[in-house]
Design a protein around this motif. Structure first.
Motif, PDB file in Angstrom:
ATOM      1  N   MET A  87       0.835  -1.174   0.000  1.00 20.18           N
ATOM      2  CA  MET A  87       0.000   0.000   0.000  1.00 20.18           C
ATOM      3  C   MET A  87       0.881   1.238   0.000  1.00 20.18           C
ATOM      4  N   THR A  88       0.548   2.182  -0.837  1.00 25.17           N
ATOM      5  CA  THR A  88       1.342   3.396  -0.908  1.00 25.17           C
ATOM      6  C   THR A  88       0.584   4.541  -0.252  1.00 25.17           C
ATOM      7  N   GLU A  89       1.372   5.482   0.268  1.00 27.25           N
ATOM      8  CA  GLU A  89       0.752   6.663   0.867  1.00 27.25           C
ATOM      9  C   GLU A  89       0.333   7.607  -0.240  1.00 27.25           C
ATOM     10  N   ILE A  90      -0.756   8.309  -0.004  1.00 31.41           N
ATOM     11  CA  ILE A  90      -1.260   9.255  -0.981  1.00 31.41           C
ATOM     12  C   ILE A  90      -0.697  10.630  -0.648  1.00 31.41           C
ATOM     13  N   SER A  91      -0.054  11.238  -1.627  1.00 28.08           N
ATOM     14  CA  SER A  91       0.511  12.571  -1.394  1.00 28.08           C
ATOM     15  C   SER A  91      -0.597  13.612  -1.430  1.00 28.08           C
ATOM     16  N   TYR A  92      -0.281  14.775  -0.941  1.00 26.06           N
ATOM     17  CA  TYR A  92      -1.247  15.873  -0.932  1.00 26.06           C
ATOM     18  C   TYR A  92      -1.667  16.222  -2.354  1.00 26.06           C
ATOM     19  N   LEU A  93      -0.727  16.185  -3.282  1.00 24.22           N
ATOM     20  CA  LEU A  93      -1.022  16.518  -4.670  1.00 24.22           C
ATOM     21  C   LEU A  93      -1.990  15.508  -5.269  1.00 24.22           C
ATOM     22  N   GLU A  94      -1.756  14.213  -4.994  1.00 22.42           N
ATOM     23  CA  GLU A  94      -2.656  13.181  -5.502  1.00 22.42           C
ATOM     24  C   GLU A  94      -4.045  13.313  -4.884  1.00 22.42           C
ATOM     25  N   ALA A  95      -4.106  13.602  -3.597  1.00 20.90           N
ATOM     26  CA  ALA A  95      -5.385  13.694  -2.908  1.00 20.90           C
ATOM     27  C   ALA A  95      -6.190  14.897  -3.376  1.00 20.90           C
ATOM     28  N   SER A  96      -5.519  15.894  -3.933  1.00 17.88           N
ATOM     29  CA  SER A  96      -6.243  17.074  -4.406  1.00 17.88           C
ATOM     30  C   SER A  96      -6.893  16.835  -5.761  1.00 17.88           C
ATOM     31  N   GLN A  97      -6.527  15.761  -6.437  1.00 19.97           N
ATOM     32  CA  GLN A  97      -7.163  15.421  -7.711  1.00 19.97           C
ATOM     33  C   GLN A  97      -8.574  14.917  -7.434  1.00 19.97           C
ATOM     34  N   PRO A  98      -9.555  15.251  -8.277  1.00 26.23           N
ATOM     35  CA  PRO A  98     -10.952  14.925  -7.984  1.00 26.23           C
ATOM     36  C   PRO A  98     -11.243  13.430  -7.859  1.00 26.23           C
ATOM     37  N   LEU A  99     -10.621  12.599  -8.653  1.00 28.52           N
ATOM     38  CA  LEU A  99     -10.932  11.164  -8.633  1.00 28.52           C
ATOM     39  C   LEU A  99      -9.709  10.328  -8.246  1.00 28.52           C
ATOM     40  N   PHE A 100      -8.951  10.791  -7.260  1.00 29.79           N
ATOM     41  CA  PHE A 100      -7.733  10.087  -6.868  1.00 29.79           C
ATOM     42  C   PHE A 100      -8.019   8.699  -6.313  1.00 29.79           C
ATOM     43  N   TRP A 101      -9.205   8.466  -5.819  1.00 32.69           N
ATOM     44  CA  TRP A 101      -9.572   7.211  -5.182  1.00 32.69           C
ATOM     45  C   TRP A 101     -10.056   6.164  -6.175  1.00 32.69           C
ATOM     46  N   LEU A 102     -10.302   6.546  -7.433  1.00 30.03           N
ATOM     47  CA  LEU A 102     -10.866   5.635  -8.414  1.00 30.03           C
ATOM     48  C   LEU A 102     -10.001   4.397  -8.674  1.00 30.03           C
TER      49      LEU A 102
ATOM     50  N   SER B  30      -7.969   2.880  -6.645  1.00 25.68           N
ATOM     51  CA  SER B  30      -8.058   2.012  -5.467  1.00 25.68           C
ATOM     52  C   SER B  30      -9.391   1.278  -5.429  1.00 25.68           C
ATOM     53  N   LEU B  31     -10.456   1.986  -5.768  1.00 21.70           N
ATOM     54  CA  LEU B  31     -11.781   1.356  -5.807  1.00 21.70           C
ATOM     55  C   LEU B  31     -11.826   0.265  -6.859  1.00 21.70           C
ATOM     56  N   GLU B  32     -11.269   0.549  -8.018  1.00 24.83           N
ATOM     57  CA  GLU B  32     -11.264  -0.442  -9.086  1.00 24.83           C
ATOM     58  C   GLU B  32     -10.454  -1.683  -8.687  1.00 24.83           C
ATOM     59  N   ALA B  33      -9.330  -1.504  -8.022  1.00 24.20           N
ATOM     60  CA  ALA B  33      -8.525  -2.643  -7.574  1.00 24.20           C
ATOM     61  C   ALA B  33      -9.288  -3.462  -6.538  1.00 24.20           C
ATOM     62  N   PHE B  34      -9.955  -2.775  -5.618  1.00 29.03           N
ATOM     63  CA  PHE B  34     -10.751  -3.472  -4.605  1.00 29.03           C
ATOM     64  C   PHE B  34     -11.873  -4.274  -5.257  1.00 29.03           C
TER      65      PHE B  34
ATOM     66  N   VAL C 192     -22.283  -5.847  -8.181  1.00 31.87           N
ATOM     67  CA  VAL C 192     -23.721  -5.921  -7.903  1.00 31.87           C
ATOM     68  C   VAL C 192     -24.016  -5.275  -6.548  1.00 31.87           C
ATOM     69  N   LEU C 193     -23.183  -5.566  -5.565  1.00 26.86           N
ATOM     70  CA  LEU C 193     -23.354  -4.945  -4.246  1.00 26.86           C
ATOM     71  C   LEU C 193     -23.225  -3.423  -4.331  1.00 26.86           C
ATOM     72  N   LEU C 194     -22.322  -2.934  -5.150  1.00 22.83           N
ATOM     73  CA  LEU C 194     -22.161  -1.494  -5.317  1.00 22.83           C
ATOM     74  C   LEU C 194     -23.435  -0.868  -5.882  1.00 22.83           C
ATOM     75  N   VAL C 195     -24.051  -1.522  -6.852  1.00 22.15           N
ATOM     76  CA  VAL C 195     -25.285  -1.010  -7.445  1.00 22.15           C
ATOM     77  C   VAL C 195     -26.412  -1.014  -6.405  1.00 22.15           C
ATOM     78  N   VAL C 196     -26.528  -2.105  -5.643  1.00 22.58           N
ATOM     79  CA  VAL C 196     -27.570  -2.190  -4.617  1.00 22.58           C
ATOM     80  C   VAL C 196     -27.351  -1.131  -3.537  1.00 22.58           C
ATOM     81  N   ALA C 197     -26.111  -0.952  -3.115  1.00 20.91           N
ATOM     82  CA  ALA C 197     -25.804   0.057  -2.098  1.00 20.91           C
ATOM     83  C   ALA C 197     -26.101   1.460  -2.617  1.00 20.91           C
ATOM     84  N   ALA C 198     -25.717   1.740  -3.856  1.00 21.54           N
ATOM     85  CA  ALA C 198     -25.979   3.066  -4.428  1.00 21.54           C
ATOM     86  C   ALA C 198     -27.478   3.328  -4.518  1.00 21.54           C
ATOM     87  N   LEU C 199     -28.236   2.347  -4.959  1.00 25.41           N
ATOM     88  CA  LEU C 199     -29.686   2.510  -5.067  1.00 25.41           C
ATOM     89  C   LEU C 199     -30.323   2.732  -3.697  1.00 25.41           C
ATOM     90  N   SER C 200     -29.889   1.961  -2.711  1.00 21.53           N
ATOM     91  CA  SER C 200     -30.481   2.121  -1.380  1.00 21.53           C
ATOM     92  C   SER C 200     -30.135   3.482  -0.790  1.00 21.53           C
TER      93      SER C 200
END
Length: 183
Positions: free
Chosen positions: A1-16, A18-22, A32-40
């Motif tokens: 796991m790498t640390e997120i720099s301030y510059l990276e964290a300031s980007q709007p979709l810096f977490w995308l 990580s989410l895709e890897a997860f 499917v769970l993501l869709v159900v959670a978003a809908l709820s």
């Protein structure tokens, strides 16, 4: 796991990434769970907005119509009041059962992810033998992540549903009290 720099964290979709890897690590059931959670959560936000914005105006209109009536004790007045209270009940509790159903299927979807992940582990064991720990670990990870995600989504959803139900019950009781029968 790498640390997120301030510059990276300031980007709007810096977490995308990580989410895709997860999501990739957890298998297709996580999508499917993501869709159900978003809908709820969309439905939960809709209910909160209704309670904060629309319902106070509707309550004010019902109470004003009730107070404008001269007769509150007749059978017709009581029937009209009951009709308005029922209309309020339907509007207040709209979508709460759907939210409850979505929350209830989250653990089941998580268990389905567990089963598909374990099938993957057994498939690897059948083809490569049991001496491939990395391949087995990926399958076990695919098995456990959807279960975890399903339980976390369900717990958060249960909390939100319980709070919304209680708030709707309080609003309904407040309306009934404001539209009391005076004889």
């Amino acid at each position: 796991m790498t640390e997120i720099s301030y510059l990276e964290a300031s980007q709007p979709l810096f977490w995308l990434p990580s989410l895709e890897a997860f999501m990739t690590q957890g298998g297709p059931v996580l999508w499917v769970l993501l869709v159900v959670a978003a809908l709820s959560w969309i439905l939960v936000i809709e209910r909160v907005l209704y309670l904060l914005v629309s319902y106070p105006r509707a309550k004010q209109a019902w109470v004003a119509r009730w107070d404008a009536r001269k007769d509150h004790a007749s059978w017709a007045s009581k029937a009209l009041r009951d009709g308005w209270l029922f209309e309020a009940h339907l509007q207040l509790f709209s979508n709460l059962n759907f939210i409850k159903g979505l929350v209830a299927i989250c653990p089941m979807l998580g268990l389905m992810g567990t089963v598909t992940g374990m099938i993957s582990v057994f498939d690897v064991m059948a083809t490569a033998g049991s001496n491939e720990p990395r391949a087995m670990a990926a399958g076990i990870s695919m098995a456990t992540l959807p279960t975890l995600a399903g339980m976390v989504i369900a717990l958060a959803g249960l909390f939100a549903h319980a709070r919304l139900t209680k708030a709707c019950e309080r609003c309904e009781a407040s309306l009934a009290k404001a539209m009391r029968i005076r004889g």
